[in-house]
Structures are given as C-alpha cells and as structure tokens.
Enzyme design. Structure first.
Site, PDB file in Angstrom:
ATOM      1  N   GLY A  16       1.571  -1.737   0.759  1.00 51.22           N
ATOM      2  CA  GLY A  16       2.392  -2.870   0.319  1.00 51.22           C
ATOM      3  C   GLY A  16       1.687  -3.889  -0.560  1.00 51.22           C
ATOM      4  O   GLY A  16       2.130  -5.034  -0.642  1.00 51.22           O
ATOM      5  N   ASN A  18       1.680  -3.895  -3.786  1.00 49.55           N
ATOM      6  CA  ASN A  18       2.658  -4.229  -4.839  1.00 49.55           C
ATOM      7  C   ASN A  18       3.766  -5.128  -4.288  1.00 49.55           C
ATOM      8  O   ASN A  18       4.217  -6.036  -4.966  1.00 49.55           O
ATOM      9  CB  ASN A  18       3.260  -2.963  -5.454  1.00 49.55           C
ATOM     10  CG  ASN A  18       2.356  -2.383  -6.528  1.00 49.55           C
ATOM     11  OD1 ASN A  18       2.257  -2.932  -7.627  1.00 49.55           O
ATOM     12  ND2 ASN A  18       1.679  -1.291  -6.210  1.00 49.55           N
ATOM     13  N   HIS A 110       4.439   3.874 -10.958  1.00 52.45           N
ATOM     14  CA  HIS A 110       3.692   5.103 -10.673  1.00 52.45           C
ATOM     15  C   HIS A 110       2.284   4.978 -11.266  1.00 52.45           C
ATOM     16  O   HIS A 110       2.137   4.515 -12.398  1.00 52.45           O
ATOM     17  CB  HIS A 110       4.425   6.317 -11.258  1.00 52.45           C
ATOM     18  CG  HIS A 110       3.759   7.602 -10.913  1.00 52.45           C
ATOM     19  ND1 HIS A 110       3.831   8.157  -9.645  1.00 52.45           N
ATOM     20  CD2 HIS A 110       2.963   8.420 -11.651  1.00 52.45           C
ATOM     21  CE1 HIS A 110       3.107   9.270  -9.629  1.00 52.45           C
ATOM     22  NE2 HIS A 110       2.587   9.453 -10.824  1.00 52.45           N
TER      23      HIS A 110
HETATM   24  C1  GAR Z   1       0.770   2.409  -5.788  1.00 54.12           C
HETATM   25  O1  GAR Z   1      -0.440   2.730  -6.423  1.00 54.12           O
HETATM   26  C2  GAR Z   1       1.948   3.041  -6.517  1.00 54.12           C
HETATM   27  O2  GAR Z   1       1.744   3.119  -7.888  1.00 54.12           O
HETATM   28  C3  GAR Z   1       2.003   4.401  -5.880  1.00 54.12           C
HETATM   29  O3  GAR Z   1       1.716   4.173  -4.527  1.00 54.12           O
HETATM   30  C4  GAR Z   1       0.828   3.076  -4.411  1.00 54.12           C
HETATM   31  C5  GAR Z   1       1.346   2.134  -3.354  1.00 54.12           C
HETATM   32  O4  GAR Z   1       0.446   1.108  -3.091  1.00 54.12           O
HETATM   33  N1  GAR Z   1       3.275   5.010  -6.074  1.00 54.12           N
HETATM   34  C6  GAR Z   1       3.481   6.306  -6.238  1.00 54.12           C
HETATM   35  O5  GAR Z   1       2.592   7.116  -6.215  1.00 54.12           O
HETATM   36  C7  GAR Z   1       4.938   6.698  -6.483  1.00 54.12           C
HETATM   37  N2  GAR Z   1       5.061   8.035  -6.923  1.00 54.12           N
HETATM   38  P1  GAR Z   1       0.907  -0.209  -2.360  1.00 54.12           P
HETATM   39  O6  GAR Z   1       1.676   0.231  -1.101  1.00 54.12           O
HETATM   40  O7  GAR Z   1      -0.377  -0.915  -1.989  1.00 54.12           O
HETATM   41  O8  GAR Z   1       1.773  -0.994  -3.288  1.00 54.12           O
END
Ligand code: GAR
Length: 189
Positions: A16, A18, A110
């Site tokens: 989480g 982001n 992504h």
């Molecule tokens: C992020 O790096 C996002 O870009 C990736 O998951 C991570 C989540 O991090 N998303 C994908 O790979 C979607 N296909 P977070 O939970 O710390 O935001």
C-alpha cells in the site's frame, strides 16, 4: 469556487505505498480526487493500515468466488457513489463485466515500461534480460492484463550490476510521483 472532487476508491493487495501516497495527494488542495473507499482482496494486506490511520472506509472481499465478490464490490461502489477506481498493487484482473457495469474510469499503475513486461515479477525479468532501462506506467484498465491505453510513463536508467530489489525501490519512488501526475492529467480541464 473550488471544484467538487471525484469520489474515488483505491484497490490494493499488499504494502500500500501507492495508496498511502494517493491518500496524501488527495488531501492536497490541488487534487481532483477524494479517496472515500479502499478495497482489498487480502485481509492481511499491510496497506490496510492506511485507511485505518486516515479514517477512510475499507472492506476486504475474499474473491473465492470472483464474480460474487465483484458484484458485492459494485454494489458498495454504487452506494458510495464512487466515480473513479485507482488500482494500486491490486493483484486481481477485473472482469470485462465488472468494468462495463462500473461504467467510470479505472486506472492502474504497473512497474514497467508497458507494453513490455506485463504481469508479475517484472523487475526480476527486466534484470535477467539485461535491460538498460525500465520504469513505470499509469494506464486505463481494460479486461486484458496491464493492457489499456497509456496515460503517462516514466523511464528509469538501470545501473550495471543493479539488483532487482534496488530497481524495485527506485521505480517505486517514481511511481509515487507518476500516479498523482497521471490523475491530474486525466482530470485537467
Ligand atoms: C507497485 O510497484 C505496483 O506498480 C505493482 O505492485 C506494487 C504495489 O506496491 N503493481 C503491479 O504489479 C500491477 N500489475 P504498493 O502496494 O506498495 O503500492
């Protein structure tokens, strides 16, 4: 007069970072969005600490029966008058029917320069392939994995002998800049 912010739901599965960043952004005056609801398919997602901390409504859906969970989410989104979904590390592919029934914009971030490296373990594959650049992409969501129209992309240079963990951290920093920028772009008059 200040414009009404778009009522937004953020979908997560994991850490989480982001989500945390989008919550901070949404609290700023210039943000066109207001985060009203957080959805997770994982009750142990670390990121669930943020809706708790910032007093935002959240709910976990099991996804054991995917179409049932999707229908429950749709009902809740409708009740809460949500008009935008931001996927932020949500590791489920939403069905065509969900996207159609929701009827508003859905965005995703992504960690690659799409259309390259869709799917999982992006950074590991990028390093194994000895790429010189990688990055991150914010795009509209359609029913194919990591495939909708691109809104913004940020390119990042990979140093020699950089490992994928370092690359992941480097790209995540850029994700936290890119996602708010992309939202501003989508809603700029
Ligand atoms: C992020 O790096 C996002 O870009 C990736 O998951 C991570 C989540 O991090 N998303 C994908 O790979 C979607 N296909 P977070 O939970 O710390 O935001």
């Amino acid at each position: 007069m200040a414009l009404k912010k778009v009522d937004t739901a953020v979908f997560i599965s994991g850490n989480g970072t982001n989500l945390k960043n989008l919550i901070r952004f949404s609290l700023s005056k210039k943000s066109p969005i207001k985060i009203k609801f957080v959805v997770s398919n994982n009750k142990n997602a670390k990121g669930l600490r943020y809706p708790k901390k910032f007093n935002i409504n959240f709910k976990v859906y099991s996804f054991i029966n995917e179409s049932k969970s999707e229908n429950r989410i749709l009902k809740d989104l409708k009740n809460k008058k949500i008009k935008l979904i931001c996927l932020a590390g949500f590791m489920k592919v939403l069905s065509k029917s969900f996207i159609k029934k929701f009827g508003y914009k859905i965005l995703n971030i992504h960690p690659s320069l799409l259309p390259k490296y869709k799917g999982l373990n992006t950074h590991k594959r990028v390093i194994e392939n000895k790429e010189k650049f990688s990055g991150c992409t914010v795009h509209y969501v359609n029913s194919k994995l990591d495939s909708g129209k691109i809104i913004l992309q940020k390119k990042v240079k990979i140093r020699k002998k950089e490992n994928y963990k370092v690359l992941e951290r480097k790209i995540q920093k850029q994700e936290h800049i890119l996602y708010p920028k992309a939202i501003m772009k989508v809603f700029s008059p």
